[in-house]
Design a protein around this motif. Structure first.
Motif, PDB file in Angstrom:
ATOM      1  N   ILE A 222      -2.623 -18.214   7.375  1.00  9.97           N
ATOM      2  CA  ILE A 222      -2.623 -19.051   8.753  1.00  9.97           C
ATOM      3  C   ILE A 222      -4.230 -18.306   9.554  1.00  9.97           C
ATOM      4  CG2 ILE A 222      -2.778 -19.115  10.858  1.00  9.97           C
ATOM      5  CD1 ILE A 222       0.873 -19.372  10.761  1.00  9.97           C
ATOM      6  N   THR A 223      -4.260 -17.259   9.214  1.00  7.42           N
ATOM      7  CA  THR A 223      -5.493 -17.145   9.232  1.00  7.42           C
ATOM      8  C   THR A 223      -6.983 -17.159   8.682  1.00  7.42           C
ATOM      9  OG1 THR A 223      -4.828 -15.010   8.464  1.00  7.42           O
ATOM     10  CG2 THR A 223      -5.185 -14.689  10.334  1.00  7.42           C
ATOM     11  N   SER A 224      -6.055 -17.364   6.859  1.00  9.81           N
ATOM     12  CA  SER A 224      -7.224 -17.010   6.100  1.00  9.81           C
ATOM     13  C   SER A 224      -7.822 -18.952   5.833  1.00  9.81           C
ATOM     14  CB  SER A 224      -6.057 -17.472   4.104  1.00  9.81           C
ATOM     15  OG  SER A 224      -5.669 -18.116   4.232  1.00  9.81           O
ATOM     16  N   PHE A 225      -6.633 -19.768   5.710  1.00 12.46           N
ATOM     17  CA  PHE A 225      -7.176 -20.482   6.666  1.00 12.46           C
ATOM     18  C   PHE A 225      -7.695 -21.635   7.265  1.00 12.46           C
ATOM     19  CE2 PHE A 225      -4.425 -22.100   3.340  1.00 12.46           C
ATOM     20  CZ  PHE A 225      -4.576 -23.587   2.591  1.00 12.46           C
TER      21      PHE A 225
ATOM     22  N   SER B  94       8.316 -24.225   7.816  1.00 14.87           N
ATOM     23  CA  SER B  94       6.916 -23.459   7.350  1.00 14.87           C
ATOM     24  C   SER B  94       5.874 -23.775   7.079  1.00 14.87           C
ATOM     25  CB  SER B  94       7.626 -22.067   5.891  1.00 14.87           C
ATOM     26  OG  SER B  94       7.818 -22.941   4.990  1.00 14.87           O
ATOM     27  N   THR B  95       5.636 -24.767   5.998  1.00 12.24           N
ATOM     28  CA  THR B  95       4.737 -25.466   6.164  1.00 12.24           C
ATOM     29  C   THR B  95       4.504 -26.094   7.294  1.00 12.24           C
ATOM     30  OG1 THR B  95       5.509 -26.058   4.183  1.00 12.24           O
ATOM     31  CG2 THR B  95       3.569 -27.348   5.000  1.00 12.24           C
ATOM     32  N   SER B  96       5.246 -26.807   8.222  1.00 13.84           N
ATOM     33  CA  SER B  96       4.617 -27.257   9.799  1.00 13.84           C
ATOM     34  C   SER B  96       4.275 -25.428  10.391  1.00 13.84           C
ATOM     35  CB  SER B  96       6.328 -27.525  10.763  1.00 13.84           C
ATOM     36  OG  SER B  96       5.755 -27.754  11.863  1.00 13.84           O
ATOM     37  N   ALA B  97       4.553 -25.031  10.376  1.00 11.73           N
ATOM     38  CA  ALA B  97       3.916 -23.711  11.050  1.00 11.73           C
ATOM     39  C   ALA B  97       2.794 -23.048  10.789  1.00 11.73           C
ATOM     40  CB  ALA B  97       5.329 -22.343  10.586  1.00 11.73           C
ATOM     41  N   ILE B  98       2.233 -23.509   9.375  1.00 12.19           N
ATOM     42  CA  ILE B  98       1.473 -23.067   8.700  1.00 12.19           C
ATOM     43  C   ILE B  98       0.168 -23.960   9.143  1.00 12.19           C
ATOM     44  CG2 ILE B  98      -0.167 -22.862   7.186  1.00 12.19           C
ATOM     45  CD1 ILE B  98       2.352 -21.720   5.454  1.00 12.19           C
TER      46      ILE B  98
END
Length: 527
Positions: free
Chosen positions: A84-87, A142-146
């Motif tokens: 998340i932080t990298s994106f 997991s995809t939705s959370a990201i």
């Protein structure tokens, strides 16, 4: 005022009708709203839609960010914080840098500062668009959370770039030392102010004799207060709202009662829906004025469209490159942090899917409209209309092209077929309910065993929680049993809060059960 009011009411009615049509066609409603606004803008005699650039952020961003904080799972954010932080930060900066370099090279008179300004505007993907589109297909939690976590933080990072670029364009210089200090203050000050004010709001609402209507009104004004205070001291209002919203979301069962949570949810859902709808309609309605501005700068429309397509291509390419770079880095340095993919094909296609989810929307439009018309010296802001037009093209292309094709790509690629979602969602739900039943039954036996014999209400309680039977007749519910029943509901909330600490438990299931408990408590009030 009387001439604009019917138009505003018609806008709201159109938003509702288009949302219903979008649901019937299984198309994300932001796509229809943008296209509808574009078509309506060509009707003669409509009032001009103009928003003061100084107010655009203040009107739309605080409530949209605040509501998103209450919807997202903070536990899932912590679980996938590396991705998340990298994106949210690295990818946003890489995208803005790519836009700055390419536009400086290809667009005559476009400086690096203007390129970074444009990059800051168009770099953050829109959470509303992505959420509206992906609801028609099943994707792993997991995809939705990201995607949701990224959308919360990338708004802040992109707007920080936007603010620094705006200063560089206005002053013609950029002092790295001052920028670094300012950046640290914006981040640390924004988060600190948000947490401090959120704590004060929580403590105040715990002590004040509020009810559901007053609690709901307070939550509506709180994000505006947080944003305004942070901006007054030149820190990040966006980060302040995000930090405060996440804190208050985690404390919702401390300072809000069941009625406030249930009614507040409905009010916020409608309020945010209308706000989003207005913004997406404005995207389309603003086009004629933007086109006139392009012509006034002497830029052919075909050339401006070409610039817009170029920038959109950069956005897609930068996100694709970043997605695969993140995968490669994770495989090398932190393989255990990868989301569960199931097989190699899915693992190596997932970055392409993430790269194709970069629809732009509300934040990009708000940032573009917030560009001042003139500089401090009174001169016209350079290439303002061109930046607005490129932003419009990027929003339109990513919404329509990516938005319409993303569900098809997910279904066609069969990426998520045969995934047992969330390690067995149904089994998790059954285990949770079994645990609740045993926990409540044990509590009753331990605390009220002496009251059971000869008390019809208590016997019903035990029977209900032991057998989970449905009782149609509520005549057995007297004042004493009501008090105990409310106590049992609170015991269940405590159990669910502890259960939610398990990383393997899907927080959405916990929230659904908590919502059912709130409904049950409200039902008791009318028995």
């Amino acid at each position: 005022m009387h001439s604009i009011l019917p138009f505003l009411l018609a806008m709201v009615a159109a938003i509702v009708l288009l949302q219903m049509l979008a649901a019937k066609l299984k198309i994300a409603y932001p796509i229809l709203l943008v296209v509808a606004g574009l078509l309506v803008s060509f009707f003669p005699g409509l009032p001009a839609v103009k928003i003061d650039p100084d107010l655009i952020f203040f009107i739309f961003l605080p409530p949209l960010l605040f509501e998103a904080c209450w919807s997202i799972s903070f536990k899932e954010m912590k679980k996938w914080y590396r991705i998340i932080t990298s994106f949210a930060f690295l990818v946003v900066f890489f995208t803005a840098l790519s836009v700055a370099i390419v536009t400086n090279y290809y667009i005559p008179g476009f400086t690096i500062a203007l390129g970074f300004l444009l990059g800051g505007i168009v770099s953050p993907p829109d959470a509303v668009s992505t959420g509206a589109i992906t609801k028609f297909v099943k994707i792993p939690g997991s995809t939705s959370a990201i995607l949701e976590g990224e959308s919360l933080l990338n708004d802040a990072s992109s707007l920080i770039i936007f603010r620094f670029a705006l200063v560089a364009v206005g002053t013609g210089q950029f002092v790295w030392q001052e920028a670094a200090v300012s950046f640290l203050w914006m981040v640390i000050g924004g988060v600190g102010i948000g947490l401090l004010l959120a704590w004060l709001f929580v403590e105040a609402q715990k002590r004040l004799p509020t009810d559901a209507p007053s609690d709901t009104v307070l939550t509506l004004i709180e994000p505006y207060v947080v944003y305004w205070v942070a901006e007054q001291v030149h820190s990040s209002g966006v980060l302040a709202v995000v930090a405060g919203g996440l804190y208050m979301s985690e404390k919702r069962f401390v300072f809000l009662n069941s009625a406030s949570r249930i009614r507040g949810y409905s009010v916020w859902e409608s309020f945010v829906f209308v706000l989003n709808g207005i913004v997406f309609l404005i995207i389309g309605l603003e086009l004629p004025e933007i086109v006139n501005g392009i012509r006034s700068e002497g830029i052919p429309i075909s050339t401006a469209i070409g610039y817009g397509v170029l920038v959109t291509g950069i956005l897609v390419a930068a996100r694709m490159i970043s997605s695969y770079a993140a995968l490669i880095a994770t495989l090398i340095f932190r393989r255990s942090a990868l989301p569960h993919a199931g097989n190699k094909r899915r693992r190596y296609l997932m970055p392409a899917l993430l790269g194709w989810t970069g629809m732009r929307g509300v934040v990009s439009l708000a940032a573009a409209l917030a560009i001042p018309v003139t500089l401090e010296n009174g001169m016209a802001f350079p290439h303002r209309h061109l930046i607005l037009f490129i932003t419009f093209v990027a929003i339109l292309l990513t919404l329509v092209v990516q938005g319409l094709t993303l569900p098809y790509i997910i279904r066609r690629s069969r990426l998520f077929d045969n995934i047992f979602y969330e390690s067995g969602e149904e089994q998790t739900r059954k285990t949770m309910k079994q645990g609740l039943k045993k926990h409540v039954y044990g509590f009753l036996k331990e605390k009220y065993e002496s009251d059971v014999n000869g008390h019809a209400g208590m016997e019903r309680f035990l029977k209900q929680w032991e057998e989970r039977a449905k009782v149609a007749d509520d005549s057995w519910m007297n004042e004493k049993t009501k008090v105990i029943f409310v106590e049992l509901l609170e015991i269940q909330r405590q159990y669910l809060s502890e259960l939610n600490k398990d990383p393997a438990i899907n927080e959405e299931i916990i929230r659904q059960q908590l919502y059912q408990l709130d409904l049950e408590e409200e039902r008791l009030k009318i028995i």
